[in-house]
Motif scaffolding. Structure first.
Motif, PDB file in Angstrom:
ATOM      1  N   GLY A 140     -41.202 -22.757 102.103  1.00 21.81           N
ATOM      2  CA  GLY A 140     -40.461 -23.935 102.544  1.00 21.81           C
ATOM      3  C   GLY A 140     -39.031 -23.612 102.915  1.00 21.81           C
ATOM      4  O   GLY A 140     -38.513 -24.082 103.943  1.00 21.81           O
ATOM      5  N   LEU A 141     -38.366 -22.791 102.094  1.00 22.91           N
ATOM      6  CA  LEU A 141     -37.002 -22.371 102.429  1.00 22.91           C
ATOM      7  C   LEU A 141     -36.990 -21.577 103.731  1.00 22.91           C
ATOM      8  O   LEU A 141     -36.114 -21.775 104.577  1.00 22.91           O
ATOM      9  CB  LEU A 141     -36.403 -21.542 101.294  1.00 22.91           C
ATOM     10  N   GLY A 142     -37.975 -20.703 103.906  1.00 23.10           N
ATOM     11  CA  GLY A 142     -38.057 -19.929 105.146  1.00 23.10           C
ATOM     12  C   GLY A 142     -38.247 -20.810 106.364  1.00 23.10           C
ATOM     13  O   GLY A 142     -37.644 -20.582 107.418  1.00 23.10           O
ATOM     14  N   LEU A 143     -39.087 -21.846 106.223  1.00 21.46           N
ATOM     15  CA  LEU A 143     -39.293 -22.776 107.338  1.00 21.46           C
ATOM     16  C   LEU A 143     -38.005 -23.522 107.672  1.00 21.46           C
ATOM     17  O   LEU A 143     -37.712 -23.782 108.843  1.00 21.46           O
ATOM     18  CB  LEU A 143     -40.411 -23.763 107.003  1.00 21.46           C
ATOM     19  N   LEU A 144     -37.223 -23.860 106.648  1.00 18.60           N
ATOM     20  CA  LEU A 144     -35.938 -24.527 106.888  1.00 18.60           C
ATOM     21  C   LEU A 144     -34.907 -23.593 107.520  1.00 18.60           C
ATOM     22  O   LEU A 144     -34.067 -24.036 108.309  1.00 18.60           O
ATOM     23  CB  LEU A 144     -35.378 -25.087 105.579  1.00 18.60           C
ATOM     24  N   LEU A 145     -34.976 -22.312 107.170  1.00 19.09           N
ATOM     25  CA  LEU A 145     -34.002 -21.349 107.695  1.00 19.09           C
ATOM     26  C   LEU A 145     -34.391 -20.772 109.051  1.00 19.09           C
ATOM     27  O   LEU A 145     -33.552 -20.152 109.712  1.00 19.09           O
ATOM     28  CB  LEU A 145     -33.809 -20.203 106.692  1.00 19.09           C
ATOM     29  N   ASP A 146     -35.623 -20.951 109.482  1.00 17.58           N
ATOM     30  CA  ASP A 146     -36.055 -20.390 110.762  1.00 17.58           C
ATOM     31  C   ASP A 146     -35.191 -20.827 111.947  1.00 17.58           C
ATOM     32  O   ASP A 146     -34.879 -20.002 112.806  1.00 17.58           O
ATOM     33  CB  ASP A 146     -37.529 -20.674 111.018  1.00 17.58           C
ATOM     34  N   PRO A 147     -34.762 -22.094 112.050  1.00 14.75           N
ATOM     35  CA  PRO A 147     -33.851 -22.431 113.162  1.00 14.75           C
ATOM     36  C   PRO A 147     -32.534 -21.656 113.117  1.00 14.75           C
ATOM     37  O   PRO A 147     -31.992 -21.284 114.167  1.00 14.75           O
ATOM     38  CB  PRO A 147     -33.609 -23.935 112.987  1.00 14.75           C
ATOM     39  N   ILE A 148     -32.046 -21.371 111.920  1.00 14.30           N
ATOM     40  CA  ILE A 148     -30.821 -20.568 111.798  1.00 14.30           C
ATOM     41  C   ILE A 148     -31.094 -19.140 112.247  1.00 14.30           C
ATOM     42  O   ILE A 148     -30.274 -18.521 112.929  1.00 14.30           O
ATOM     43  CB  ILE A 148     -30.285 -20.614 110.353  1.00 14.30           C
TER      44      ILE A 148
END
Length: 161
Positions: free
Chosen positions: A53-61
Protein backbone atom coordinates in the motif's frame (compact mmCIF):
# COMPACT_ATOMS: atom_id res chain seq x y z
CA UNK A 1 11.87 0.03 -20.33
CA UNK A 2 10.40 3.33 -19.21
CA UNK A 3 7.62 2.42 -16.77
CA UNK A 4 4.35 4.33 -16.81
CA UNK A 5 2.39 4.91 -13.62
CA UNK A 6 -0.30 2.41 -14.61
CA UNK A 7 2.40 -0.11 -15.57
CA UNK A 8 4.17 0.33 -12.23
CA UNK A 9 0.91 -0.21 -10.34
CA UNK A 10 0.04 -3.31 -12.37
CA UNK A 11 3.51 -4.80 -11.96
CA UNK A 12 3.56 -4.14 -8.21
CA UNK A 13 0.14 -5.75 -7.73
CA UNK A 14 1.05 -8.70 -9.99
CA UNK A 15 4.19 -9.43 -7.95
CA UNK A 16 2.25 -8.97 -4.70
CA UNK A 17 -0.45 -11.48 -5.68
CA UNK A 18 1.65 -14.11 -7.45
CA UNK A 19 4.89 -13.98 -5.45
CA UNK A 20 4.39 -11.91 -2.29
CA UNK A 21 1.34 -13.65 -0.84
CA UNK A 22 2.52 -17.24 -1.56
CA UNK A 23 6.01 -16.47 -0.21
CA UNK A 24 4.51 -14.90 2.91
CA UNK A 25 2.22 -17.85 3.54
CA UNK A 26 5.12 -20.28 3.04
CA UNK A 27 7.28 -18.21 5.42
CA UNK A 28 4.55 -18.29 8.09
CA UNK A 29 3.97 -22.02 7.52
CA UNK A 30 7.66 -22.76 8.10
CA UNK A 31 7.87 -20.37 11.06
CA UNK A 32 4.91 -22.09 12.73
CA UNK A 33 6.68 -25.46 12.58
CA UNK A 34 5.27 -26.77 9.30
CA UNK A 35 1.67 -26.29 10.31
CA UNK A 36 -0.90 -23.63 9.56
CA UNK A 37 -1.34 -20.98 12.26
CA UNK A 38 -3.51 -17.98 11.47
CA UNK A 39 -2.09 -15.95 14.38
CA UNK A 40 1.42 -16.26 12.96
CA UNK A 41 0.54 -15.76 9.29
CA UNK A 42 -1.78 -12.77 9.61
CA UNK A 43 0.74 -10.20 10.95
CA UNK A 44 3.11 -11.01 8.08
CA UNK A 45 0.34 -10.77 5.49
CA UNK A 46 -0.77 -7.43 6.95
CA UNK A 47 2.85 -6.23 7.02
CA UNK A 48 3.22 -7.10 3.33
CA UNK A 49 -0.13 -5.46 2.50
CA UNK A 50 1.03 -2.30 4.30
CA UNK A 51 4.33 -2.21 2.40
CA UNK A 52 2.48 -2.74 -0.89
CA UNK A 53 0.00 0.00 0.00
CA UNK A 54 2.80 2.43 0.82
CA UNK A 55 4.49 1.53 -2.47
CA UNK A 56 1.27 2.19 -4.39
CA UNK A 57 1.01 5.60 -2.71
CA UNK A 58 4.65 6.42 -3.48
CA UNK A 59 4.56 5.29 -7.12
CA UNK A 60 3.43 8.74 -8.40
CA UNK A 61 6.41 10.27 -6.58
CA UNK A 62 8.70 7.68 -8.16
CA UNK A 63 7.30 8.58 -11.59
CA UNK A 64 8.03 12.25 -10.86
CA UNK A 65 11.61 11.41 -9.83
CA UNK A 66 11.91 9.34 -12.99
CA UNK A 67 10.96 12.37 -15.14
CA UNK A 68 13.88 14.34 -13.69
CA UNK A 69 16.40 11.81 -14.98
CA UNK A 70 17.92 12.48 -18.38
CA UNK A 71 16.88 9.09 -19.81
CA UNK A 72 13.53 8.99 -17.95
CA UNK A 73 14.29 5.42 -16.88
CA UNK A 74 14.05 3.77 -13.47
CA UNK A 75 17.11 1.54 -12.95
CA UNK A 76 16.80 -1.68 -11.01
CA UNK A 77 19.25 -0.29 -8.44
CA UNK A 78 16.68 2.41 -7.61
CA UNK A 79 13.97 -0.20 -7.28
CA UNK A 80 16.18 -2.25 -4.96
CA UNK A 81 16.98 0.79 -2.80
CA UNK A 82 13.45 2.19 -2.58
CA UNK A 83 11.95 -1.23 -1.81
CA UNK A 84 14.09 -1.42 1.31
CA UNK A 85 13.22 2.21 2.14
CA UNK A 86 9.52 1.27 1.98
CA UNK A 87 10.23 -1.67 4.29
CA UNK A 88 12.10 0.60 6.73
CA UNK A 89 9.33 3.20 6.81
CA UNK A 90 6.59 0.63 7.44
CA UNK A 91 8.66 -1.16 10.07
CA UNK A 92 9.45 2.12 11.89
CA UNK A 93 5.78 3.11 11.84
CA UNK A 94 4.76 -0.35 13.09
CA UNK A 95 7.37 -0.29 15.82
CA UNK A 96 6.10 3.11 16.98
CA UNK A 97 2.58 1.70 17.11
CA UNK A 98 1.32 4.03 14.36
CA UNK A 99 -0.06 1.20 12.19
CA UNK A 100 -3.09 -0.01 14.14
CA UNK A 101 -3.48 -3.34 12.31
CA UNK A 102 0.09 -4.50 13.05
CA UNK A 103 0.61 -6.04 16.50
CA UNK A 104 2.64 -4.31 19.21
CA UNK A 105 2.81 -4.92 22.94
CA UNK A 106 0.26 -2.73 24.71
CA UNK A 107 0.14 -2.54 28.52
CA UNK A 108 2.31 -5.63 28.86
CA UNK A 109 0.03 -7.75 26.66
CA UNK A 110 2.11 -9.24 23.83
CA UNK A 111 0.41 -10.74 20.77
CA UNK A 112 1.52 -14.26 19.89
CA UNK A 113 5.05 -14.55 18.46
CA UNK A 114 4.95 -11.53 16.16
CA UNK A 115 5.30 -8.24 18.04
CA UNK A 116 6.70 -5.38 15.99
CA UNK A 117 7.84 -3.54 19.12
CA UNK A 118 10.12 -6.38 20.29
CA UNK A 119 13.85 -6.66 19.78
CA UNK A 120 13.45 -9.85 17.72
CA UNK A 121 11.04 -8.15 15.31
CA UNK A 122 13.65 -6.43 13.10
CA UNK A 123 15.38 -9.71 12.32
CA UNK A 124 12.15 -11.61 11.72
CA UNK A 125 10.61 -8.81 9.63
CA UNK A 126 13.82 -8.41 7.61
CA UNK A 127 14.00 -12.14 6.97
CA UNK A 128 10.36 -12.15 5.86
CA UNK A 129 10.86 -9.15 3.58
CA UNK A 130 13.98 -10.73 2.08
CA UNK A 131 12.06 -13.98 1.45
CA UNK A 132 9.45 -11.96 -0.47
CA UNK A 133 11.65 -9.29 -2.05
CA UNK A 134 14.40 -11.48 -3.51
CA UNK A 135 12.06 -13.77 -5.53
CA UNK A 136 10.01 -10.74 -6.63
CA UNK A 137 13.10 -8.85 -7.73
CA UNK A 138 14.52 -11.87 -9.56
CA UNK A 139 11.16 -12.47 -11.27
CA UNK A 140 11.16 -8.86 -12.41
CA UNK A 141 14.66 -9.20 -13.83
CA UNK A 142 14.03 -12.43 -15.73
CA UNK A 143 10.89 -14.53 -16.01
CA UNK A 144 8.48 -11.60 -16.10
CA UNK A 145 10.32 -10.13 -19.08
CA UNK A 146 10.59 -13.55 -20.76
CA UNK A 147 6.98 -14.67 -20.35
CA UNK A 148 5.40 -11.27 -20.98
CA UNK A 149 7.47 -10.14 -23.96
CA UNK A 150 5.38 -7.05 -24.72
CA UNK A 151 5.44 -5.97 -21.06
CA UNK A 152 8.84 -4.34 -21.55
CA UNK A 153 7.70 -2.27 -24.51
CA UNK A 154 4.38 -1.11 -23.04
CA UNK A 155 5.64 0.72 -19.97
CA UNK A 156 5.15 -2.31 -17.71
CA UNK A 157 1.45 -2.64 -18.52
CA UNK A 158 -0.09 -6.07 -18.97
CA UNK A 159 -2.58 -6.78 -21.72
CA UNK A 160 -1.88 -3.61 -23.66
CA UNK A 161 -1.45 -4.28 -27.37
Amino acid sequence: MIPTLFGRLQTRLFLFVFIGIPATLAFAFILAGWKWDYDIAMPFVLFLVTITGLGLLLDPIYIFIQTTRWDRDWPFAYQFFFSWVEFGVVFALARAGLVPWLPVAIDGHTPPLVDFSSAVAIGLASLHFACVFIPSFLALLGPLQAFFIRWRFKGGQFGKL
